[in-house]
Design a protein around this motif. Structure first.
Motif, mmCIF file in Angstrom:
data_model
loop_
_atom_site.group_PDB
_atom_site.id
_atom_site.type_symbol
_atom_site.label_atom_id
_atom_site.label_comp_id
_atom_site.label_asym_id
_atom_site.label_seq_id
_atom_site.Cartn_x
_atom_site.Cartn_y
_atom_site.Cartn_z
ATOM 1 N N LEU A 125 0.827 -1.205 0.000
ATOM 2 C CA LEU A 125 0.000 0.000 0.000
ATOM 3 C C LEU A 125 0.863 1.257 0.000
ATOM 4 O O LEU A 125 0.528 2.246 -0.664
ATOM 5 C CB LEU A 125 -0.932 -0.010 1.217
ATOM 6 N N GLY A 126 1.968 1.225 0.734
ATOM 7 C CA GLY A 126 2.893 2.344 0.682
ATOM 8 C C GLY A 126 3.500 2.516 -0.695
ATOM 9 O O GLY A 126 3.677 3.636 -1.189
ATOM 10 N N LEU A 127 3.791 1.414 -1.352
ATOM 11 C CA LEU A 127 4.388 1.432 -2.685
ATOM 12 C C LEU A 127 3.442 2.045 -3.715
ATOM 13 O O LEU A 127 3.872 2.749 -4.633
ATOM 14 C CB LEU A 127 4.767 0.010 -3.088
ATOM 15 N N ILE A 128 2.145 1.781 -3.572
ATOM 16 C CA ILE A 128 1.171 2.368 -4.503
ATOM 17 C C ILE A 128 1.236 3.896 -4.434
ATOM 18 O O ILE A 128 1.171 4.585 -5.455
ATOM 19 C CB ILE A 128 -0.249 1.867 -4.176
ATOM 20 N N GLY A 129 1.376 4.438 -3.226
ATOM 21 C CA GLY A 129 1.509 5.884 -3.085
ATOM 22 C C GLY A 129 2.789 6.408 -3.704
ATOM 23 O O GLY A 129 2.803 7.506 -4.281
ATOM 24 N N ASP A 130 3.867 5.612 -3.637
ATOM 25 C CA ASP A 130 5.147 6.044 -4.200
ATOM 26 C C ASP A 130 5.079 6.248 -5.709
ATOM 27 O O ASP A 130 5.755 7.127 -6.250
ATOM 28 C CB ASP A 130 6.237 5.008 -3.891
ATOM 29 N N ILE A 131 4.292 5.425 -6.388
ATOM 30 C CA ILE A 131 4.272 5.479 -7.862
ATOM 31 C C ILE A 131 3.065 6.239 -8.382
ATOM 32 O O ILE A 131 2.868 6.306 -9.608
ATOM 33 C CB ILE A 131 4.283 4.053 -8.458
ATOM 34 N N SER A 132 2.269 6.828 -7.496
ATOM 35 C CA SER A 132 1.098 7.597 -7.923
ATOM 36 C C SER A 132 1.441 9.076 -7.944
ATOM 37 O O SER A 132 2.027 9.607 -6.995
ATOM 38 C CB SER A 132 -0.081 7.349 -6.980
ATOM 39 N N THR A 133 1.074 9.744 -9.025
ATOM 40 C CA THR A 133 1.398 11.160 -9.178
ATOM 41 C C THR A 133 0.287 12.078 -8.692
ATOM 42 O O THR A 133 0.467 13.289 -8.624
ATOM 43 C CB THR A 133 1.686 11.478 -10.655
ATOM 44 N N SER A 134 -0.879 11.524 -8.377
ATOM 45 C CA SER A 134 -1.990 12.324 -7.886
ATOM 46 C C SER A 134 -2.912 11.448 -7.050
ATOM 47 O O SER A 134 -2.853 10.216 -7.119
ATOM 48 C CB SER A 134 -2.787 12.943 -9.043
ATOM 49 N N SER A 135 -3.772 12.107 -6.285
ATOM 50 C CA SER A 135 -4.751 11.375 -5.481
ATOM 51 C C SER A 135 -5.695 10.587 -6.379
ATOM 52 O O SER A 135 -6.101 9.474 -6.049
ATOM 53 C CB SER A 135 -5.537 12.352 -4.604
ATOM 54 N N LYS A 136 -6.051 11.166 -7.528
ATOM 55 C CA LYS A 136 -6.965 10.478 -8.448
ATOM 56 C C LYS A 136 -6.325 9.206 -9.006
ATOM 57 O O LYS A 136 -6.965 8.157 -9.087
ATOM 58 C CB LYS A 136 -7.366 11.416 -9.596
ATOM 59 N N GLN A 137 -5.037 9.293 -9.404
ATOM 60 C CA GLN A 137 -4.350 8.100 -9.905
ATOM 61 C C GLN A 137 -4.198 7.062 -8.804
ATOM 62 O O GLN A 137 -4.313 5.853 -9.056
ATOM 63 C CB GLN A 137 -2.969 8.474 -10.456
ATOM 64 N N HIS A 138 -3.962 7.513 -7.583
ATOM 65 C CA HIS A 138 -3.860 6.603 -6.444
ATOM 66 C C HIS A 138 -5.156 5.816 -6.283
ATOM 67 O O HIS A 138 -5.141 4.588 -6.113
ATOM 68 C CB HIS A 138 -3.552 7.408 -5.180
ATOM 69 N N SER A 139 -6.298 6.515 -6.352
ATOM 70 C CA SER A 139 -7.596 5.854 -6.212
ATOM 71 C C SER A 139 -7.851 4.874 -7.352
ATOM 72 O O SER A 139 -8.377 3.777 -7.143
ATOM 73 C CB SER A 139 -8.724 6.895 -6.165
ATOM 74 N N SER A 140 -7.467 5.261 -8.569
ATOM 75 C CA SER A 140 -7.659 4.384 -9.720
ATOM 76 C C SER A 140 -6.843 3.099 -9.574
ATOM 77 O O SER A 140 -7.344 1.992 -9.820
ATOM 78 C CB SER A 140 -7.256 5.122 -11.006
ATOM 79 N N THR A 141 -5.576 3.242 -9.149
ATOM 80 C CA THR A 141 -4.721 2.072 -8.958
ATOM 81 C C THR A 141 -5.260 1.173 -7.840
ATOM 82 O O THR A 141 -5.281 -0.054 -7.967
ATOM 83 C CB THR A 141 -3.284 2.502 -8.613
ATOM 84 N N MET A 142 -5.748 1.789 -6.763
ATOM 85 C CA MET A 142 -6.299 1.015 -5.658
ATOM 86 C C MET A 142 -7.521 0.214 -6.098
ATOM 87 O O MET A 142 -7.716 -0.934 -5.666
ATOM 88 C CB MET A 142 -6.672 1.944 -4.505
#
Length: 406
Positions: A125-142
């Motif tokens: 879960l920490g790694l997903i934040g590392d490779i996300s450039t925005s909150s929206k991309q973070h949500s999409s990846t999640m």
């Protein structure tokens, strides 16, 4: 040169995403197959239902403890070492299933499994934040990550069912998961992880995790996730019991109700990114939680004939709730604290997954039927809707999710 560097980063991020998807897929294969294993345990060891249900509660309790007490490792020693440590512990526990035949030995291993899951999941879960450039991309990846979790939740029970029909022990599910985990260890070792810059000079330890969990935003999102998880787990733990005596016009639908629920939940998560691209996440959370509570209310008001249709249908509306709430809760904090906050949220997730079905069972026992437990779950769904309504109107985390506006 800049283009080559960006291309290399994109390839590394793609590999990391695939690794994360596969980790969640493997986790779901074992955790969501427990419901199929429990009847076999009851028969094999002569257990009561409450004794056998420990196969569900034991790993959840230790996932919760691991997330809370070890979540900071992802920030302290790095995502790579944390993920490798968790995966190796998971593989070891899976292979150890072949060495014993005692029910309590299996419970010990499930505690081991839960601890390992808590470690590698907070790292992922920490790694997903590392490779996300925005909150929206973070949500999409999640949402995509949880989509793979949903697929694993369907495949795991199917594998166990096939093994049992073929006269093969359910323990081979864990042996296969252990082999798969070793492959993931190799992929995790070979992957290139992004470097994380510290935004704070505060020490990273257990005390910092407890300090973070006093943050009102961490508590608010954890409360929402806890209510959602209690609402969702009610379906796959107790819906089969609710529908087992159904003899109406939809008997085929009742027989496949849980499969339909998992399918709708997984499919909706893969579509989650597109929905969140078109509509604000606050609106999506409110209207989806409203639809979930409507499915529960309709089932309670109109009875089992409606529940056969509405409870599985709720999986479509549940699909984006957990990954989006989880993503937004984590995104309220700096990247170098994502492991700790993910561990704290994971604690509330696992506690709710363990306690919610237990409370439903107790209520059902007191009043003499499992439907009364679903009245409690309906209350959870309504509270989640009210909390989502507050978030829609007040939007308290807007100033923290600044990337959402870009």
């Amino acid at each position: 040169m800049v283009s080559d560097s960006k291309g290399c980063d994109n390839r590394n991020h793609t590999r990391i995403r695939v690794l994360t998807y596969l980790m969640f897929f493997m986790f779901a294969m074992t955790s969501d197959a427990v419901g199929v294993i429990i009847p076999e345990l009851i028969s094999q060891f002569g257990l009561s239902m409450s004794q056998a249900s420990a196969f569900h509660y034991m790993p959840m309790i230790f996932i919760a403890m691991s997330g809370l007490f070890l979540g900071f490792l992802a920030d302290k020693i790095g995502r790579k070492l944390t993920i490798l440590l968790g995966l190796l512990l998971f593989a070891l526990a899976c292979f150890m299933f072949a060495l014993g035949e005692s029910f309590y030995y299996f419970l010990f291993l499930l505690a081991f499994v839960g601890t390992a899951i808590g470690v590698f999941k907070t790292g992922a879960l920490g790694l997903i934040g590392d490779i996300s450039t925005s909150s929206k991309q973070h949500s999409s990846t999640m949402n995509t990550v949880e989509g793979y979790f949903g697929v694993g939740a369907m495949i795991g029970p199917a594998i166990v069912s096939y093994l049992l029909i073929s006269g093969v022990s359910w323990k081979y599910l864990y042996f296969g998961a252990g082999c798969f985990c070793l492959v993931l260890c190799w992929l995790a070792y070979r992957a290139d992880y992004p470097q994380i810059k510290r935004s704070s000079t505060d020490a990273i330890n257990l005390s910092s995790t407890f300090k973070m969990m006093k943050n009102p935003y961490a508590l608010g999102f954890s409360l929402a996730i806890g209510l959602y998880v209690a609402t969702e787990v009610a379906i796959y733990v107790w819906m089969p019991t609710l529908l087992q005596s159904y003899q109406g016009d939809y008997t085929t639908l009742a027989a496949y109700a849980l499969t339909i629920f998992f399918t709708l939940r997984a499919g909706g998560r893969f579509l989650g990114g597109r929905v969140l691209d078109r509509f604000p996440w606050q609106q999506v959370m409110f209207w989806f939680s409203f639809a979930i509570s409507a499915c529960y209310l309709g089932s309670m008001i109109y009875g089992i004939e409606a529940a056969v249709v509405l409870l599985p249908l709720s999986g479509l509306f549940m699909s984006m709730m957990y990954p989006t709430l989880n993503s937004k809760g984590i995104s309220c904090f700096p990247v170098d604290q994502h492991g700790s906050v993910a561990g704290g949220i994971l604690f509330f997730t696992a506690v709710s997954a363990a306690v919610g079905p237990l409370l439903m069972g107790l209520v059902g026992d007191i009043f003499g039927h499992v439907k009364y437990g679903f009245y409690l779950a309906t209350g959870f769904a309504i509270l989640l809707c009210l909390l989502s309504g507050f978030n829609l109107v007040k939007d308290p985390a807007r100033h923290l999710l600044t990337a959402e506006a870009h």
